[in-house]
Design a protein around this motif. Structure first.
Motif, PDB file in Angstrom:
ATOM      1  N   LEU A 205      19.197  66.210  35.312  1.00 33.74           N
ATOM      2  CA  LEU A 205      19.358  67.610  35.687  1.00 33.74           C
ATOM      3  C   LEU A 205      20.731  68.178  35.328  1.00 33.74           C
ATOM      4  N   LYS A 206      21.774  67.417  35.582  1.00 33.15           N
ATOM      5  CA  LYS A 206      23.128  67.967  35.445  1.00 33.15           C
ATOM      6  C   LYS A 206      23.469  68.471  34.043  1.00 33.15           C
ATOM      7  N   PRO A 207      23.012  67.808  32.962  1.00 29.86           N
ATOM      8  CA  PRO A 207      23.344  68.346  31.628  1.00 29.86           C
ATOM      9  C   PRO A 207      22.797  69.743  31.372  1.00 29.86           C
ATOM     10  N   HIS A 208      21.793  70.168  32.144  1.00 30.90           N
ATOM     11  CA  HIS A 208      21.177  71.473  31.926  1.00 30.90           C
ATOM     12  C   HIS A 208      21.763  72.565  32.816  1.00 30.90           C
ATOM     13  N   LEU A 209      22.555  72.202  33.808  1.00 30.02           N
ATOM     14  CA  LEU A 209      23.028  73.182  34.776  1.00 30.02           C
ATOM     15  C   LEU A 209      24.060  74.124  34.178  1.00 30.02           C
ATOM     16  N   SER A 210      23.942  75.403  34.540  1.00 28.41           N
ATOM     17  CA  SER A 210      24.954  76.389  34.154  1.00 28.41           C
ATOM     18  C   SER A 210      25.451  77.143  35.385  1.00 28.41           C
ATOM     19  N   THR A 211      25.239  76.576  36.560  1.00 30.85           N
ATOM     20  CA  THR A 211      25.667  77.183  37.819  1.00 30.85           C
ATOM     21  C   THR A 211      27.096  76.776  38.151  1.00 30.85           C
ATOM     22  N   ARG A 212      27.685  77.508  39.107  1.00 24.69           N
ATOM     23  CA  ARG A 212      29.013  77.150  39.597  1.00 24.69           C
ATOM     24  C   ARG A 212      28.934  76.268  40.848  1.00 24.69           C
ATOM     25  N   ARG A 213      27.906  76.520  41.707  1.00 24.76           N
ATOM     26  CA  ARG A 213      27.799  75.783  42.964  1.00 24.76           C
ATOM     27  C   ARG A 213      26.429  75.125  43.145  1.00 24.76           C
ATOM     28  N   PHE A 214      25.384  75.860  42.855  1.00 23.18           N
ATOM     29  CA  PHE A 214      24.035  75.393  43.170  1.00 23.18           C
ATOM     30  C   PHE A 214      23.679  74.174  42.312  1.00 23.18           C
ATOM     31  N   GLY A 215      23.378  73.066  42.986  1.00 27.37           N
ATOM     32  CA  GLY A 215      22.970  71.851  42.297  1.00 27.37           C
ATOM     33  C   GLY A 215      24.112  71.016  41.766  1.00 27.37           C
ATOM     34  N   ARG A 216      25.341  71.400  42.036  1.00 25.38           N
ATOM     35  CA  ARG A 216      26.477  70.628  41.522  1.00 25.38           C
ATOM     36  C   ARG A 216      26.671  69.332  42.308  1.00 25.38           C
ATOM     37  N   ARG A 217      26.148  69.295  43.532  1.00 22.31           N
ATOM     38  CA  ARG A 217      26.093  68.044  44.272  1.00 22.31           C
ATOM     39  C   ARG A 217      24.633  67.773  44.616  1.00 22.31           C
ATOM     40  N   ILE A 218      24.148  66.598  44.247  1.00 26.81           N
ATOM     41  CA  ILE A 218      22.720  66.290  44.369  1.00 26.81           C
ATOM     42  C   ILE A 218      22.520  64.991  45.131  1.00 26.81           C
ATOM     43  N   LEU A 219      21.576  65.027  46.059  1.00 26.32           N
ATOM     44  CA  LEU A 219      21.097  63.822  46.726  1.00 26.32           C
ATOM     45  C   LEU A 219      19.667  63.594  46.243  1.00 26.32           C
ATOM     46  N   TYR A 220      19.465  62.503  45.525  1.00 27.94           N
ATOM     47  CA  TYR A 220      18.178  62.242  44.862  1.00 27.94           C
ATOM     48  C   TYR A 220      17.526  60.997  45.453  1.00 27.94           C
ATOM     49  N   ARG A 221      16.220  61.082  45.665  1.00 22.83           N
ATOM     50  CA  ARG A 221      15.443  59.943  46.126  1.00 22.83           C
ATOM     51  C   ARG A 221      14.142  59.868  45.330  1.00 22.83           C
ATOM     52  N   GLN A 222      13.705  58.657  45.041  1.00 21.62           N
ATOM     53  CA  GLN A 222      12.423  58.484  44.354  1.00 21.62           C
ATOM     54  C   GLN A 222      11.270  59.032  45.185  1.00 21.62           C
ATOM     55  N   SER A 223      11.315  58.797  46.497  1.00 26.39           N
ATOM     56  CA  SER A 223      10.244  59.244  47.379  1.00 26.39           C
ATOM     57  C   SER A 223      10.823  59.571  48.742  1.00 26.39           C
ATOM     58  N   LEU A 224      10.307  60.625  49.362  1.00 29.86           N
ATOM     59  CA  LEU A 224      10.715  61.026  50.702  1.00 29.86           C
ATOM     60  C   LEU A 224       9.489  61.534  51.452  1.00 29.86           C
ATOM     61  N   PRO A 225       9.475  61.406  52.778  1.00 29.14           N
ATOM     62  CA  PRO A 225       8.438  62.102  53.533  1.00 29.14           C
ATOM     63  C   PRO A 225       8.504  63.613  53.267  1.00 29.14           C
ATOM     64  N   SER A 226       9.730  64.174  53.324  1.00 30.84           N
ATOM     65  CA  SER A 226       9.974  65.577  53.011  1.00 30.84           C
ATOM     66  C   SER A 226      11.462  65.744  52.743  1.00 30.84           C
ATOM     67  N   THR A 227      11.814  66.675  51.864  1.00 25.66           N
ATOM     68  CA  THR A 227      13.235  66.906  51.593  1.00 25.66           C
ATOM     69  C   THR A 227      13.914  67.679  52.729  1.00 25.66           C
ATOM     70  N   GLN A 228      13.147  68.391  53.553  1.00 20.78           N
ATOM     71  CA  GLN A 228      13.745  69.266  54.568  1.00 20.78           C
ATOM     72  C   GLN A 228      14.570  68.507  55.621  1.00 20.78           C
ATOM     73  N   PRO A 229      14.031  67.469  56.282  1.00 18.62           N
ATOM     74  CA  PRO A 229      14.836  66.795  57.305  1.00 18.62           C
ATOM     75  C   PRO A 229      16.132  66.200  56.766  1.00 18.62           C
ATOM     76  N   LEU A 230      16.085  65.632  55.567  1.00 19.15           N
ATOM     77  CA  LEU A 230      17.289  65.061  54.977  1.00 19.15           C
ATOM     78  C   LEU A 230      18.315  66.157  54.688  1.00 19.15           C
ATOM     79  N   ALA A 231      17.838  67.337  54.279  1.00 14.88           N
ATOM     80  CA  ALA A 231      18.743  68.457  54.031  1.00 14.88           C
ATOM     81  C   ALA A 231      19.414  68.909  55.329  1.00 14.88           C
ATOM     82  N   HIS A 232      18.649  68.949  56.404  1.00 14.85           N
ATOM     83  CA  HIS A 232      19.235  69.314  57.703  1.00 14.85           C
ATOM     84  C   HIS A 232      20.318  68.308  58.107  1.00 14.85           C
ATOM     85  N   ASP A 233      20.031  67.038  57.943  1.00 19.41           N
ATOM     86  CA  ASP A 233      21.024  66.005  58.279  1.00 19.41           C
ATOM     87  C   ASP A 233      22.294  66.185  57.461  1.00 19.41           C
TER      88      ASP A 233
END
Length: 324
Positions: free
Chosen positions: A73-101
């Motif tokens: 993903l990072k080679p394609h980004l042209s943003t200043r903030r959005f997506g510049r820090r990424i937490l990636y997982r192969q599989s999750l129950p849902s991305t929402q709870p991890l984002a809240h944490d």
């Protein structure tokens, strides 16, 4: 360290697909040992990358799988903030709870949680979102807007505009917005938006903006109850799409709209939303907390409520399921 080497290694290979690059040159550019380079080459191969190796020539990338990992993903980004820090997982129950944490731990605005598969994906009002592996975009973006809590629902409408603009541009498909949080092609849904807000003393502390997009999902992936109401970009466009390219386009559009919203307020978003809303002028039925309401959808008010005309009266609807 290994994740940094991996990202930089893949970036080098992606920029030299027409020629070989030697292990010595990779080692020099990445400032690591030849053994570390070889280890990461093997890890990439396990992920589905086909990397050709030739004595005295080095390495060349032959094939790359469709993944949404940071190194893709990072080679394609042209943003200043959005997506510049990424937490990636192969599989999750849902991305929402991890984002809240992560948000509670102080993650900066624009931090992104993304996965290849959700096993317990959910939408608005606790509904299940079917998220098969390696076929969609399942991600949550952390925002920290300096706005009153009452304005937080406007971010769902902002997101629907951003996604629509980015995906229309990337796919050429006639994507329409359905209030408050769905994107449709024709009458079928391919994208849902889930915005969850935490605040205190009438101010937003943070917002988790969750997005589920059926990208390369074929109809065979869905249970029978979804086949008449769901679709995907691949089904409608009759081609597959690289998800990293779509995510980069989405994040760029969202960041631009979000910055504009913070500077100029909701009115520009409202105007854009009405341009892409496929339901305006149609008779809609809504089920609100106070009961059913029916009328002609005529637009949004300044807060983001859906306006329904009933005869000479225009009624704002703030939270409801709609059908048309």
């Amino acid at each position: 360290m290994s994740s940094r080497i991996r990202e930089q290694l893949l970036s080098l290979l992606l920029h030299n697909t027409d020629s070989f690059i030697s292990g010595e040159e990779i080692s020099r550019r990445l400032q690591c040992s030849r053994a570390a380079v070889w280890k990461q080459i093997e890890e990439l191969r396990k992920e589905g990358y086909q990397i050709e190796a030739r004595p005295k020539k080095g390495y060349r990338l032959v094939h790359r799988p469709d993944r949404v990992a940071p190194e893709e993903l990072k080679p394609h980004l042209s943003t200043r903030r959005f997506g510049r820090r990424i937490l990636y997982r192969q599989s999750l129950p849902s991305t929402q709870p991890l984002a809240h944490d992560w948000a509670r731990q102080g993650a900066e605005e624009g931090a992104l949680i993304i996965t290849e598969e959700q096993t317990q994906g959910r939408g608005r009002m606790g509904r299940v979102w079917h998220s098969p592996p390696h076929s969609g975009i399942w991600m949550s973006l952390i925002l920290r807007p300096p706005v009153p809590l009452a304005q937080a629902p406007q971010l769902t409408l902002l997101a629907s505009v951003g996604l629509t603009r980015a995906l229309r541009r990337e796919t050429g498909l006639d994507i329409q917005i359905k209030w408050p949080n769905d994107l449709l092609i024709g009458r079928k849904k391919f994208c849902g938006i889930l915005t969850e807000t935490r605040g205190e003393q009438d101010r937003v502390q943070y917002v988790v903006l969750g997005t589920g997009i059926n990208v390369n999902v074929s109809g065979t992936h869905w249970p029978d109850e979804l086949k008449d109401t769901a679709t995907s970009l691949m089904i409608e466009g009759k081609r597959s799409y690289r998800r990293a390219d779509l995510i980069a386009a989405i994040l760029k559009e969202l960041e631009e709209l979000y910055d504009g919203y913070l500077s100029h307020g909701f009115e520009p978003i409202r105007i854009l939303w009405e341009e892409y809303a496929g339901m305006l002028g149609r008779n809609v039925r809504t089920l609100t907390p106070r009961g059913p309401v029916e009328g002609t959808a005529v637009g949004l008010d300044g807060s983001g409520a859906l306006l329904l005309r009933q005869g000479e009266e225009v009624i704002p609807v703030f939270s409801a399921d709609i059908d048309y």
